[in-house]
Design a protein around this motif. Structure first.
Motif, PDB file in Angstrom:
ATOM      1  N   GLN A  37      55.325  39.149  34.950  1.00 21.01           N
ATOM      2  CA  GLN A  37      55.615  40.578  35.030  1.00 21.01           C
ATOM      3  C   GLN A  37      56.956  40.857  34.371  1.00 21.01           C
ATOM      4  N   GLN A  38      57.049  42.006  33.737  1.00 20.69           N
ATOM      5  CA  GLN A  38      58.285  42.437  33.099  1.00 20.69           C
ATOM      6  C   GLN A  38      59.136  43.149  34.135  1.00 20.69           C
ATOM      7  N   GLU A  39      60.383  42.703  34.279  1.00 19.86           N
ATOM      8  CA  GLU A  39      61.308  43.352  35.209  1.00 19.86           C
ATOM      9  C   GLU A  39      62.667  43.444  34.534  1.00 19.86           C
ATOM     10  N   MET A  40      63.106  44.662  34.250  1.00 14.82           N
ATOM     11  CA  MET A  40      64.386  44.897  33.576  1.00 14.82           C
ATOM     12  C   MET A  40      64.528  44.040  32.312  1.00 14.82           C
ATOM     13  N   ASP A  41      63.530  44.101  31.451  1.00 18.60           N
ATOM     14  CA  ASP A  41      63.516  43.388  30.176  1.00 18.60           C
ATOM     15  C   ASP A  41      63.520  41.866  30.310  1.00 18.60           C
ATOM     16  N   ILE A  42      63.166  41.359  31.484  1.00 19.36           N
ATOM     17  CA  ILE A  42      63.083  39.915  31.706  1.00 19.36           C
ATOM     18  C   ILE A  42      61.659  39.602  32.147  1.00 19.36           C
ATOM     19  N   LEU A  43      61.063  38.587  31.503  1.00 23.04           N
ATOM     20  CA  LEU A  43      59.731  38.156  31.893  1.00 23.04           C
ATOM     21  C   LEU A  43      59.847  37.252  33.118  1.00 23.04           C
ATOM     22  N   ARG A  44      59.144  37.603  34.167  1.00 27.43           N
ATOM     23  CA  ARG A  44      59.275  36.913  35.442  1.00 27.43           C
ATOM     24  C   ARG A  44      57.939  36.307  35.859  1.00 27.43           C
ATOM     25  N   GLN A  45      57.961  35.035  36.284  1.00 26.02           N
ATOM     26  CA  GLN A  45      56.772  34.387  36.844  1.00 26.02           C
ATOM     27  C   GLN A  45      56.607  34.882  38.278  1.00 26.02           C
ATOM     28  N   VAL A  46      55.427  35.366  38.593  1.00 21.19           N
ATOM     29  CA  VAL A  46      55.159  35.896  39.928  1.00 21.19           C
ATOM     30  C   VAL A  46      54.020  35.101  40.558  1.00 21.19           C
ATOM     31  N   THR A  47      54.250  34.592  41.749  1.00 22.29           N
ATOM     32  CA  THR A  47      53.192  33.966  42.531  1.00 22.29           C
ATOM     33  C   THR A  47      53.300  34.505  43.950  1.00 22.29           C
ATOM     34  N   CYS A  48      52.170  34.768  44.546  1.00 20.62           N
ATOM     35  CA  CYS A  48      52.180  35.229  45.931  1.00 20.62           C
ATOM     36  C   CYS A  48      50.829  34.949  46.576  1.00 20.62           C
ATOM     37  N   GLU A  49      50.847  34.945  47.883  1.00 20.76           N
ATOM     38  CA  GLU A  49      49.636  34.770  48.666  1.00 20.76           C
ATOM     39  C   GLU A  49      49.609  35.902  49.681  1.00 20.76           C
ATOM     40  N   ILE A  50      48.460  36.528  49.822  1.00 16.21           N
ATOM     41  CA  ILE A  50      48.349  37.665  50.739  1.00 16.21           C
ATOM     42  C   ILE A  50      47.096  37.508  51.596  1.00 16.21           C
ATOM     43  N   ASP A  51      47.243  37.824  52.880  1.00 18.25           N
ATOM     44  CA  ASP A  51      46.091  37.834  53.775  1.00 18.25           C
ATOM     45  C   ASP A  51      45.290  39.105  53.506  1.00 18.25           C
ATOM     46  N   ALA A  52      43.977  38.960  53.522  1.00 16.67           N
ATOM     47  CA  ALA A  52      43.104  40.099  53.248  1.00 16.67           C
ATOM     48  C   ALA A  52      41.942  40.097  54.227  1.00 16.67           C
ATOM     49  N   LYS A  53      41.351  41.268  54.386  1.00 16.67           N
ATOM     50  CA  LYS A  53      40.273  41.464  55.361  1.00 16.67           C
ATOM     51  C   LYS A  53      39.188  42.313  54.715  1.00 16.67           C
ATOM     52  N   ILE A  54      37.938  41.867  54.883  1.00 16.38           N
ATOM     53  CA  ILE A  54      36.782  42.641  54.418  1.00 16.38           C
ATOM     54  C   ILE A  54      35.888  42.897  55.627  1.00 16.38           C
ATOM     55  N   THR A  55      35.376  44.109  55.761  1.00 17.19           N
ATOM     56  CA  THR A  55      34.504  44.430  56.886  1.00 17.19           C
ATOM     57  C   THR A  55      33.142  44.922  56.398  1.00 17.19           C
ATOM     58  N   GLY A  56      32.177  44.868  57.296  1.00 24.70           N
ATOM     59  CA  GLY A  56      30.847  45.396  57.011  1.00 24.70           C
ATOM     60  C   GLY A  56      30.005  44.470  56.154  1.00 24.70           C
ATOM     61  N   ASP A  57      28.998  45.047  55.506  1.00 26.87           N
ATOM     62  CA  ASP A  57      28.079  44.267  54.672  1.00 26.87           C
ATOM     63  C   ASP A  57      28.801  43.529  53.551  1.00 26.87           C
ATOM     64  N   MET A  58      29.894  44.104  53.061  1.00 26.64           N
ATOM     65  CA  MET A  58      30.660  43.470  51.990  1.00 26.64           C
ATOM     66  C   MET A  58      31.201  42.105  52.457  1.00 26.64           C
ATOM     67  N   ALA A  59      31.538  41.982  53.733  1.00 21.39           N
ATOM     68  CA  ALA A  59      32.034  40.707  54.272  1.00 21.39           C
ATOM     69  C   ALA A  59      30.961  39.625  54.166  1.00 21.39           C
ATOM     70  N   LEU A  60      29.734  39.971  54.462  1.00 18.28           N
ATOM     71  CA  LEU A  60      28.635  39.001  54.389  1.00 18.28           C
ATOM     72  C   LEU A  60      28.412  38.530  52.953  1.00 18.28           C
ATOM     73  N   LYS A  61      28.544  39.433  52.005  1.00 21.82           N
ATOM     74  CA  LYS A  61      28.319  39.111  50.595  1.00 21.82           C
ATOM     75  C   LYS A  61      29.370  38.150  50.045  1.00 21.82           C
ATOM     76  N   TRP A  62      30.616  38.231  50.543  1.00 21.18           N
ATOM     77  CA  TRP A  62      31.730  37.473  49.971  1.00 21.18           C
ATOM     78  C   TRP A  62      32.152  36.273  50.816  1.00 21.18           C
ATOM     79  N   GLN A  63      31.355  35.872  51.802  1.00 22.15           N
ATOM     80  CA  GLN A  63      31.781  34.792  52.691  1.00 22.15           C
ATOM     81  C   GLN A  63      31.881  33.427  52.013  1.00 22.15           C
TER      82      GLN A  63
END
Length: 98
Positions: A37-63
């Motif tokens: 990602q570009q931040e103040m004219d500097i190219l920055r390596q970005v790594t992150c992990e995020i918890d996520a939640k899916i509900t309903g029929d979509m949850a069954l499809k992506w298990q």
């Protein structure tokens, strides 16, 4: 107020489906993101992990989605009334090509 997040990520983990007392399926997963990602004219390596939640029929499809690269859209909310950790509530998910 606006609370919307779009993220490209790999599904790193997916828990077993659980059900609410009303019978609604819920899938918890961890999404891992890596980019430059570009931040103040500097190219920055970005790594992150995020918890996520899916509900309903979509949850069954992506298990069985561990290892897939996806693009998700959703909103951020506290994990619970007593836990301020943020969780991405996925409203739309699709497999990313390439």
């Amino acid at each position: 107020m606006f609370n919307q997040l779009t993220l490209s990520a790999e599904v790193g983990e997916a828990a077993d489906i659980r059900y609410t007392p009303a019978g609604i399926p819920i899938l918890m997963m961890k999404l891992t993101h890596q980019s430059q990602q570009q931040e103040m004219d500097i190219l920055r390596q970005v790594t992150c992990e995020i918890d996520a939640k899916i509900t309903g029929d979509m949850a069954l499809k992506w298990q069985n989605s561990v290892g897939q690269v996806v693009e998700v859209q959703g909103f951020l909310a506290k994990r619970s009334l007593k836990n301020n950790q943020l969780v991405l509530h996925i409203q739309h998910i699709e497999m990313k090509k390439g």
